[in-house]
Enzyme design. Structure first.
Site, mmCIF file in Angstrom:
data_model
loop_
_atom_site.group_PDB
_atom_site.id
_atom_site.type_symbol
_atom_site.label_atom_id
_atom_site.label_comp_id
_atom_site.label_asym_id
_atom_site.label_seq_id
_atom_site.Cartn_x
_atom_site.Cartn_y
_atom_site.Cartn_z
ATOM 1 C CB SER A 30 -0.742 0.050 1.282
ATOM 2 O OG SER A 30 -1.640 -1.130 1.399
ATOM 3 C CG HIS A 61 -2.829 -2.847 -4.296
ATOM 4 N ND1 HIS A 61 -1.582 -3.144 -3.846
ATOM 5 C CD2 HIS A 61 -3.608 -2.371 -3.604
ATOM 6 C CE1 HIS A 61 -1.678 -2.982 -2.569
ATOM 7 N NE2 HIS A 61 -2.615 -2.704 -2.195
ATOM 8 C CG HIS A 83 -4.207 -8.078 0.210
ATOM 9 N ND1 HIS A 83 -4.160 -7.251 -1.085
ATOM 10 C CD2 HIS A 83 -3.166 -7.724 0.904
ATOM 11 C CE1 HIS A 83 -3.422 -6.018 -0.742
ATOM 12 N NE2 HIS A 83 -2.806 -6.374 0.463
ATOM 13 C CE1 TYR A 85 -8.210 -7.182 1.336
ATOM 14 C CE2 TYR A 85 -6.292 -7.235 2.864
ATOM 15 C CZ TYR A 85 -6.928 -6.764 1.931
ATOM 16 O OH TYR A 85 -6.270 -5.741 1.372
ATOM 17 C CD GLU A 86 -6.977 -9.002 -3.260
ATOM 18 O OE1 GLU A 86 -7.689 -8.174 -4.199
ATOM 19 O OE2 GLU A 86 -5.792 -8.745 -2.890
ATOM 20 C CB ALA A 113 0.229 -0.451 5.121
ATOM 21 C CG MET A 211 -5.185 -7.406 7.350
ATOM 22 S SD MET A 211 -6.455 -6.611 6.544
ATOM 23 C CE MET A 211 -7.097 -5.417 7.965
ATOM 24 C CB SER A 212 -0.087 -8.309 3.114
ATOM 25 O OG SER A 212 1.050 -7.478 3.629
ATOM 26 C CG ASN A 235 -3.351 2.010 11.614
ATOM 27 O OD1 ASN A 235 -3.071 1.656 10.670
ATOM 28 N ND2 ASN A 235 -3.696 1.217 12.668
ATOM 29 C CG HIS A 246 -8.402 1.435 3.015
ATOM 30 N ND1 HIS A 246 -7.286 0.771 3.447
ATOM 31 C CD2 HIS A 246 -8.440 1.943 1.584
ATOM 32 C CE1 HIS A 246 -6.640 0.484 2.159
ATOM 33 N NE2 HIS A 246 -7.395 1.528 1.168
HETATM 34 N N1 HPA Z 1 -4.302 -3.669 11.571
HETATM 35 C C1 HPA Z 1 -4.231 -4.675 10.130
HETATM 36 N N2 HPA Z 1 -3.688 -4.126 8.917
HETATM 37 C C2 HPA Z 1 -3.551 -2.904 8.909
HETATM 38 C C3 HPA Z 1 -3.411 -2.181 10.029
HETATM 39 C C4 HPA Z 1 -3.854 -2.478 11.163
HETATM 40 O O1 HPA Z 1 -4.137 -1.729 12.144
HETATM 41 N N3 HPA Z 1 -2.883 -0.826 9.435
HETATM 42 C C5 HPA Z 1 -2.538 -1.121 8.178
HETATM 43 N N4 HPA Z 1 -2.968 -2.452 7.962
#
Ligand code: HPA
Length: 271
Positions: A30, A61, A83, A85-86, A113, A211-212, A235, A246
């Site tokens: 990302s 992407h 990913h 989750y996709e 990220a 998540m990756s 974050n 997001h």
């Molecule tokens: N959790 C999971 N995936 C993420 C986060 C998070 O806080 N921030 C960016 N990708």
């Protein structure tokens, strides 16, 4: 067709489009996709043209392979990744890494990220990944092992290459870019974690969650690639700030991408 046969077709197509020797395979997460725009003498191959290659669905992407020279190194970059989750199977998520290995890349640089779990982290920090925790509920190597690709029981004691880590710490110092280090824990997503899950993550040693990356690193290690990972803490993880979204993830990657790109280019130059 077998996985090997598919890989052979994919690799043949990519080679026929001008991809030759590769030093580093790059997976650009990302916000970092535009690093691929700086690759010189670039050959760009859209995913949807490549036999057996999946197509990415997440906004931000681009979905192409970019081959060329970056900081004097031959790189093959994935501009956009797949990913779990996709809805892709694990086998699909890691397919590009197998392709990179079959194209004889010797190393993989992954970026992503993540949410900061370590209480000393702040949004915008860059974190050198020193280790990972697979909490995705599955493993991309489940199933028959193809012995030509790698061992049945890969050793993950040094998944992230120690020598590379030392270089990265030095490079960051030279550039005066603050760099955290820590363990990345992979969740399946697509929900962000709950505050309870983050307390659990912290208690078992995670510094960041995302998540990756975890599946790709497993397969890279299986394939004998040297791995280097850098995460952008976008974050604070759930429970450490009011809400998560997001947009904030994108905003933070935008804010730090200049430093992130500078760091990666200097790493490639130095390594
Ligand atoms: N959790 C999971 N995936 C993420 C986060 C998070 O806080 N921030 C960016 N990708």
């Amino acid at each position: 067709m077998t996985l090997m046969e598919n890989l052979e077709e994919t690799v043949l197509y990519i080679k026929n489009h001008g991809v030759k020797e590769i030093d580093f395979a790059l997976i650009l997460g990302s916000g970092l996709g535009e690093l691929a725009d700086e690759i010189q003498d670039a050959v760009k191959i859209p995913y949807d043209k490549i036999p057996h290659f999946p197509v990415s669905t997440v906004q931000g992407h681009a979905g192409q392979l970019v081959y060329g020279t970056l900081s004097g190194k031959k790189v093959l970059a994935m501009q956009g990744r797949f990913h779990f989750y996709e809805g892709y199977s694990m086998e699909t998520v890691v397919y590009p890494v197998r392709v990179m290995a079959k194209l004889k890349a010797h190393s993989l640089l992954v970026t992503n990220a993540s949410g900061g779990v370590n209480k000393t982290f702040e949004p915008g920090d860059l974190m050198l990944i020193t280790d990972q925790i697979n909490h995705m509920g599955t493993n991309p190597l489940i199933g028959m092992n193809v012995d030509e690709m790698g061992p049945r029981f890969p050793d993950m004691s040094q998944a992230f290459d120690n020598a590379y880590q030392k270089t990265v710490v030095q490079v960051a110092e030279t550039l005066a870019i603050p760099l955290k280090t820590g363990t990345y824990m992979g969740f399946s997503g697509p929900t962000y974690e709950t505050p309870a899950e983050i307390r659990f993550a912290r208690s078992i040693g995670a510094d960041a969650v995302g998540m990756s990356t975890v599946p790709e690193v497993i397969v890279a290690v299986h394939s004998g690639l040297r791995v280097l990972g850098i995460s952008c803490i976008t974050n604070l993880a759930a429970g450490m700030q009011e809400t998560l979204n997001h947009e904030e993830v994108i905003e933070t990657t935008e804010r730090v991408k200049t430093d992130f790109k500078r760091l990666i280019k200097e790493i490639l130059m130095t390594i």
